[in-house]
Enzyme design. Structure first.
Site, PDB file in Angstrom:
ATOM      1  N   TYR A 184      76.725  36.147 -33.681  1.00  0.00           N
ATOM      2  CA  TYR A 184      76.479  37.482 -32.777  1.00  0.00           C
ATOM      3  C   TYR A 184      77.545  38.514 -33.424  1.00  0.00           C
ATOM      4  O   TYR A 184      77.050  39.667 -33.413  1.00  0.00           O
ATOM      5  CB  TYR A 184      77.328  36.958 -31.477  1.00  0.00           C
ATOM      6  CG  TYR A 184      77.200  38.130 -30.447  1.00  0.00           C
ATOM      7  CD1 TYR A 184      76.078  38.463 -29.799  1.00  0.00           C
ATOM      8  CD2 TYR A 184      78.456  38.632 -30.052  1.00  0.00           C
ATOM      9  CE1 TYR A 184      76.253  39.497 -28.828  1.00  0.00           C
ATOM     10  CE2 TYR A 184      78.537  39.437 -28.972  1.00  0.00           C
ATOM     11  CZ  TYR A 184      77.352  39.960 -28.638  1.00  0.00           C
ATOM     12  OH  TYR A 184      77.459  40.825 -27.383  1.00  0.00           O
TER      13      TYR A 184
ATOM     14  N   GLY B 274      76.144  39.727 -36.793  1.00  0.00           N
ATOM     15  CA  GLY B 274      75.030  40.323 -36.556  1.00  0.00           C
ATOM     16  C   GLY B 274      75.126  41.821 -35.981  1.00  0.00           C
ATOM     17  O   GLY B 274      74.516  43.007 -36.317  1.00  0.00           O
ATOM     18  N   LYS B 275      75.980  41.847 -34.906  1.00  0.00           N
ATOM     19  CA  LYS B 275      76.599  43.205 -34.429  1.00  0.00           C
ATOM     20  C   LYS B 275      77.108  44.133 -35.475  1.00  0.00           C
ATOM     21  O   LYS B 275      76.971  45.450 -35.168  1.00  0.00           O
ATOM     22  CB  LYS B 275      77.441  43.066 -32.907  1.00  0.00           C
ATOM     23  CG  LYS B 275      76.708  42.346 -31.834  1.00  0.00           C
ATOM     24  CD  LYS B 275      75.593  43.540 -31.101  1.00  0.00           C
ATOM     25  CE  LYS B 275      75.035  43.167 -29.991  1.00  0.00           C
ATOM     26  NZ  LYS B 275      74.253  43.775 -29.224  1.00  0.00           N
TER      27      LYS B 275
ATOM     28  N   ASN C 104      83.919  43.341 -22.404  1.00  0.00           N
ATOM     29  CA  ASN C 104      83.595  42.383 -21.113  1.00  0.00           C
ATOM     30  C   ASN C 104      83.075  43.114 -19.939  1.00  0.00           C
ATOM     31  O   ASN C 104      84.092  43.673 -19.380  1.00  0.00           O
ATOM     32  CB  ASN C 104      84.626  41.160 -20.850  1.00  0.00           C
ATOM     33  CG  ASN C 104      84.972  40.314 -22.050  1.00  0.00           C
ATOM     34  OD1 ASN C 104      85.551  40.678 -23.185  1.00  0.00           O
ATOM     35  ND2 ASN C 104      84.566  39.116 -22.042  1.00  0.00           N
TER      36      ASN C 104
ATOM     37  N   GLN D 144      94.553  32.908 -22.475  1.00  0.00           N
ATOM     38  CA  GLN D 144      93.799  33.639 -23.021  1.00  0.00           C
ATOM     39  C   GLN D 144      93.485  34.999 -21.949  1.00  0.00           C
ATOM     40  O   GLN D 144      93.333  34.996 -20.892  1.00  0.00           O
ATOM     41  CB  GLN D 144      92.604  33.272 -23.931  1.00  0.00           C
ATOM     42  CG  GLN D 144      91.467  32.847 -23.026  1.00  0.00           C
ATOM     43  CD  GLN D 144      91.640  31.407 -22.521  1.00  0.00           C
ATOM     44  OE1 GLN D 144      92.605  30.889 -22.119  1.00  0.00           O
ATOM     45  NE2 GLN D 144      90.424  30.986 -22.551  1.00  0.00           N
ATOM     46  N   THR D 145      93.456  36.159 -22.618  1.00  0.00           N
ATOM     47  CA  THR D 145      92.838  37.491 -21.756  1.00  0.00           C
ATOM     48  C   THR D 145      91.736  38.052 -22.366  1.00  0.00           C
ATOM     49  O   THR D 145      91.541  38.199 -23.434  1.00  0.00           O
ATOM     50  CB  THR D 145      94.214  38.533 -22.217  1.00  0.00           C
ATOM     51  OG1 THR D 145      94.271  39.117 -23.283  1.00  0.00           O
ATOM     52  CG2 THR D 145      95.526  37.804 -21.605  1.00  0.00           C
TER      53      THR D 145
ATOM     54  N   ARG E  84      92.200  40.463 -25.676  1.00  0.00           N
ATOM     55  CA  ARG E  84      91.289  41.521 -25.930  1.00  0.00           C
ATOM     56  C   ARG E  84      91.476  42.643 -24.888  1.00  0.00           C
ATOM     57  O   ARG E  84      91.775  42.567 -23.673  1.00  0.00           O
ATOM     58  CB  ARG E  84      89.855  40.888 -25.715  1.00  0.00           C
ATOM     59  CG  ARG E  84      88.752  41.956 -26.338  1.00  0.00           C
ATOM     60  CD  ARG E  84      87.490  41.581 -26.212  1.00  0.00           C
ATOM     61  NE  ARG E  84      87.240  40.666 -27.085  1.00  0.00           N
ATOM     62  CZ  ARG E  84      86.018  39.674 -26.771  1.00  0.00           C
ATOM     63  NH1 ARG E  84      85.561  39.685 -25.585  1.00  0.00           N
ATOM     64  NH2 ARG E  84      85.832  38.965 -27.638  1.00  0.00           N
TER      65      ARG E  84
HETATM   66  P1  NAD Z   1      71.632  39.876 -21.370  1.00  0.00           P
HETATM   67  O1  NAD Z   1      71.387  38.623 -21.857  1.00  0.00           O
HETATM   68  O2  NAD Z   1      71.688  39.780 -19.884  1.00  0.00           O
HETATM   69  O3  NAD Z   1      70.550  41.000 -21.871  1.00  0.00           O
HETATM   70  C1  NAD Z   1      70.154  40.912 -22.982  1.00  0.00           C
HETATM   71  C2  NAD Z   1      68.497  41.252 -22.845  1.00  0.00           C
HETATM   72  O4  NAD Z   1      68.025  41.328 -24.156  1.00  0.00           O
HETATM   73  C3  NAD Z   1      67.880  40.114 -22.181  1.00  0.00           C
HETATM   74  O5  NAD Z   1      67.033  40.469 -21.130  1.00  0.00           O
HETATM   75  C4  NAD Z   1      66.936  39.527 -23.301  1.00  0.00           C
HETATM   76  O6  NAD Z   1      65.914  38.762 -22.597  1.00  0.00           O
HETATM   77  C5  NAD Z   1      66.578  40.576 -24.194  1.00  0.00           C
HETATM   78  N1  NAD Z   1      66.491  40.174 -25.632  1.00  0.00           N
HETATM   79  C6  NAD Z   1      67.175  39.189 -26.475  1.00  0.00           C
HETATM   80  N2  NAD Z   1      66.622  39.088 -27.727  1.00  0.00           N
HETATM   81  C7  NAD Z   1      65.680  39.824 -27.546  1.00  0.00           C
HETATM   82  C8  NAD Z   1      64.565  40.073 -28.575  1.00  0.00           C
HETATM   83  N3  NAD Z   1      64.712  39.705 -29.869  1.00  0.00           N
HETATM   84  N4  NAD Z   1      63.679  41.263 -28.293  1.00  0.00           N
HETATM   85  C9  NAD Z   1      63.588  41.848 -27.045  1.00  0.00           C
HETATM   86  N5  NAD Z   1      64.523  41.553 -26.081  1.00  0.00           N
HETATM   87  C10 NAD Z   1      65.337  40.665 -26.407  1.00  0.00           C
HETATM   88  O7  NAD Z   1      73.025  40.602 -21.823  1.00  0.00           O
HETATM   89  P2  NAD Z   1      73.890  41.840 -21.394  1.00  0.00           P
HETATM   90  O8  NAD Z   1      75.052  41.282 -20.903  1.00  0.00           O
HETATM   91  O9  NAD Z   1      72.880  42.678 -20.532  1.00  0.00           O
HETATM   92  O10 NAD Z   1      73.949  42.654 -22.816  1.00  0.00           O
HETATM   93  C11 NAD Z   1      73.182  43.638 -23.049  1.00  0.00           C
HETATM   94  C12 NAD Z   1      73.731  44.144 -24.468  1.00  0.00           C
HETATM   95  O11 NAD Z   1      74.845  44.586 -24.216  1.00  0.00           O
HETATM   96  C13 NAD Z   1      73.567  42.988 -25.598  1.00  0.00           C
HETATM   97  O12 NAD Z   1      73.202  43.760 -26.959  1.00  0.00           O
HETATM   98  C14 NAD Z   1      74.991  42.850 -25.692  1.00  0.00           C
HETATM   99  O13 NAD Z   1      75.299  42.392 -26.888  1.00  0.00           O
HETATM  100  C15 NAD Z   1      75.683  43.933 -25.274  1.00  0.00           C
HETATM  101  N6  NAD Z   1      77.156  43.686 -24.655  1.00  0.00           N
HETATM  102  C16 NAD Z   1      77.232  43.212 -23.402  1.00  0.00           C
HETATM  103  C17 NAD Z   1      78.612  42.855 -23.216  1.00  0.00           C
HETATM  104  C18 NAD Z   1      78.765  42.372 -21.798  1.00  0.00           C
HETATM  105  O14 NAD Z   1      80.066  42.224 -21.420  1.00  0.00           O
HETATM  106  N7  NAD Z   1      77.591  42.260 -20.854  1.00  0.00           N
HETATM  107  C19 NAD Z   1      79.667  43.010 -24.014  1.00  0.00           C
HETATM  108  C20 NAD Z   1      79.401  43.553 -25.249  1.00  0.00           C
HETATM  109  C21 NAD Z   1      78.154  43.921 -25.640  1.00  0.00           C
HETATM  110  N1  UDP Z   2      85.913  30.810 -20.421  1.00  0.00           N
HETATM  111  C1  UDP Z   2      86.684  29.793 -19.496  1.00  0.00           C
HETATM  112  N2  UDP Z   2      85.739  29.100 -18.391  1.00  0.00           N
HETATM  113  C2  UDP Z   2      84.444  29.476 -18.614  1.00  0.00           C
HETATM  114  C3  UDP Z   2      83.666  30.294 -19.307  1.00  0.00           C
HETATM  115  C4  UDP Z   2      84.505  30.968 -20.296  1.00  0.00           C
HETATM  116  O1  UDP Z   2      87.814  29.751 -19.560  1.00  0.00           O
HETATM  117  O2  UDP Z   2      83.813  28.472 -17.633  1.00  0.00           O
HETATM  118  C5  UDP Z   2      86.975  31.425 -21.355  1.00  0.00           C
HETATM  119  C6  UDP Z   2      86.441  31.543 -22.503  1.00  0.00           C
HETATM  120  O3  UDP Z   2      87.073  30.671 -23.352  1.00  0.00           O
HETATM  121  C7  UDP Z   2      87.182  32.933 -23.012  1.00  0.00           C
HETATM  122  C8  UDP Z   2      86.895  33.944 -21.774  1.00  0.00           C
HETATM  123  O4  UDP Z   2      86.761  32.718 -20.609  1.00  0.00           O
HETATM  124  O5  UDP Z   2      88.441  32.833 -23.499  1.00  0.00           O
HETATM  125  C9  UDP Z   2      85.937  34.948 -21.639  1.00  0.00           C
HETATM  126  O6  UDP Z   2      84.879  34.125 -22.158  1.00  0.00           O
HETATM  127  P1  UDP Z   2      83.372  34.969 -22.023  1.00  0.00           P
HETATM  128  O7  UDP Z   2      82.260  33.810 -22.463  1.00  0.00           O
HETATM  129  O8  UDP Z   2      82.986  35.470 -20.662  1.00  0.00           O
HETATM  130  O9  UDP Z   2      83.419  36.012 -22.921  1.00  0.00           O
HETATM  131  P2  UDP Z   2      83.806  36.189 -24.431  1.00  0.00           P
HETATM  132  O10 UDP Z   2      84.743  35.078 -24.872  1.00  0.00           O
HETATM  133  O11 UDP Z   2      82.674  36.819 -25.226  1.00  0.00           O
HETATM  134  O12 UDP Z   2      84.741  37.492 -24.322  1.00  0.00           O
END
Ligand code: NAD
Ligand code: UDP
Ligand code: UDP
Length: 323
Positions: A151, A154-155, A180, A215-216, A283
């Site tokens: 992830y 990739g990003k 988040n 963790q935050t 974070r």
């Molecule tokens: P999500 O998983 O709910 O939505 C992602 C969508 O992309 C899903 O509907 C999934 O089916 C679709 N998808 C996955 N692979 C695909 C592919 N190969 N082709 C077409 N569709 C595909 O997640 P989200 O929280 O809505 O995240 C949306 C975007 O925002 C993502 O790119 C994610 O990396 C980014 N993002 C989200 C957060 C967050 O906290 N929600 C934080 C940072 C970045």
């Molecule tokens: N986390 C947790 N319990 C859960 C799911 C996640 O304590 O059931 C913690 C996880 O280890 C991380 C934080 O919550 O430290 C945020 O996790 P999340 O998967 O939501 O987002 P990301 O780690 O990608 O910021």
């Protein structure tokens, strides 16, 4: 192809059936735009967009962005990518392909159409950060071979592609680094912390804190996030980012757990489970750029946002919640 009218555009949202994408589409449709949603439903359910099918300005394409896409649009939001660790680690090679091949196809589409392309990037590009809060000029501390790398890397590669299409082909890009974000329509089995805690609290199951809970994270309510993305898309051409979009209030997972328990009135106990590898310790975004350039800052307090999210999960878990 010219826009349908000056103000009404045809907009492609990849990943539009997901949590963020479906909220974005609601907002774009409410402004009168036409929306094409391209999604392979890898990490979402059709329920998120069920309410849109009756709208003649909405079109759903079941499509994987790893394959070329030929549509005619005026703007593109590229959100396709599983975002929760459970989903993106389920098939890590597909996750990396989605970020990289997906970005190439969507940028190729944008290049042919000469239209703006916004990338949903992530705070994960900072990895487990050595500086706090994170500013956009920080290059990050990312493990290239760990469980989160599919992830994170990739990003990061997708950001590189966006900037190279900008430099090499003059494509207008917008790169948002999303921190988040939570709210209604998160998948109940999504595995992210906010949805996990709320579902566990409502069902009376133990609240699973990974590690000691110190963790935050800084949690942004979805409506604020969508405002930020749309402001970035509407910004002048020279604003290409990357730009942090997130809430600056930082909470520990222990604080989040007690807030969820208080709001739900749950009697769930807290259970500590092992901390996943490479889990960032802290974070928090520096949003000076978003504030100064976009005039944007998150407004929703965590308590208000969690209350709204709890109300959503109460409706979808209705049959399972025992009084
Ligand atoms: P999500 O998983 O709910 O939505 C992602 C969508 O992309 C899903 O509907 C999934 O089916 C679709 N998808 C996955 N692979 C695909 C592919 N190969 N082709 C077409 N569709 C595909 O997640 P989200 O929280 O809505 O995240 C949306 C975007 O925002 C993502 O790119 C994610 O990396 C980014 N993002 C989200 C957060 C967050 O906290 N929600 C934080 C940072 C970045
Ligand atoms: N986390 C947790 N319990 C859960 C799911 C996640 O304590 O059931 C913690 C996880 O280890 C991380 C934080 O919550 O430290 C945020 O996790 P999340 O998967 O939501 O987002 P990301 O780690 O990608 O910021
Ligand atoms: N592409 C697409 N839709 C388009 C134009 C291009 O999906 O309308 C894809 C196509 O698969 C191509 C990729 O985008 O391989 C990159 O396009 P670009 O023009 O940058 O490169 P090239 O076609 O030279 O490989």
């Amino acid at each position: 192809m010219p826009p349908i009218s000056e103000s009404r555009k045809r907009i492609l949202v990849t990943g539009g059936a997901g949590f963020l994408g479906s909220h974005l589409i609601d907002r774009l449709l409410s402004q009168g735009h036409e929306v094409i949603c391209a999604d392979n439903l890898f990490s979402s359910t059709k329920r998120n967009i069920d309410h849109l099918h009756a709208n003649p300005r909405f079109e759903f394409l079941r499509h994987d962005v790893c394959f070329p896409l030929y549509v005619e649009v005026d703007e593109i939001y590229n959100l396709a990518c599983p975002a929760s660790p459970i989903h993106y680690q389920h098939d890590p090679i597909q996750t990396l392909k989605t970020s990289v091949h997906g970005a190439i196809n969507i940028l190729g589409l944008g290049k042919r159409l000469r239209c703006k392309v916004l990338q949903a990037s992530t705070s994960e590009v900072y990895g487990d950060p050595d500086i706090h809060p994170q500013t956009e000029d920080y290059w990050g501390n990312v493990n290239p071979i760990g469980l989160r790398s599919c992830y994170d890397e990739g990003k990061r590669a997708a950001e590189t592609l966006f900037f190279d299409y900008n430099r090499q082909h003059g494509l207008e890009i917008k790169v948002a680094r999303i921190f988040n974000t939570y709210g209604p329509r998160m998948h109940r089995h999504d595995g992210r912390v906010v949805s996990n805690f709320i579902v566990q609290a409502l069902l009376g199951q133990p609240i699973t804190i990974y590690g000691n809970g110190s963790q935050t994270r800084s949690f942004c309510y979805v409506d604020d996030l969508i405002d930020g993305l749309m402001k970035l898309m509407a910004s002048p051409a020279e604003v290409i980012g990357p730009i942090n979009i997130g809430n600056t209030r930082e909470f520990s997972m222990l604080e989040l757990a007690s807030l969820v328990i208080e709001i739900t009135g749950s009697r769930s106990a807290i259970e500590h489970l092992p901390l996943p590898s490479d889990d960032p310790r802290q974070r928090q975004p520096d949003v000076t750029k978003a504030r100064n350039i976009l005039g944007w800052a998150a407004e929703t307090q965590l308590r208000d946002g969690i209350e709204r999210t709890v109300a959503y999960f109460k409706t979808i878990l209705d049959d399972e919640i025992r009084p």
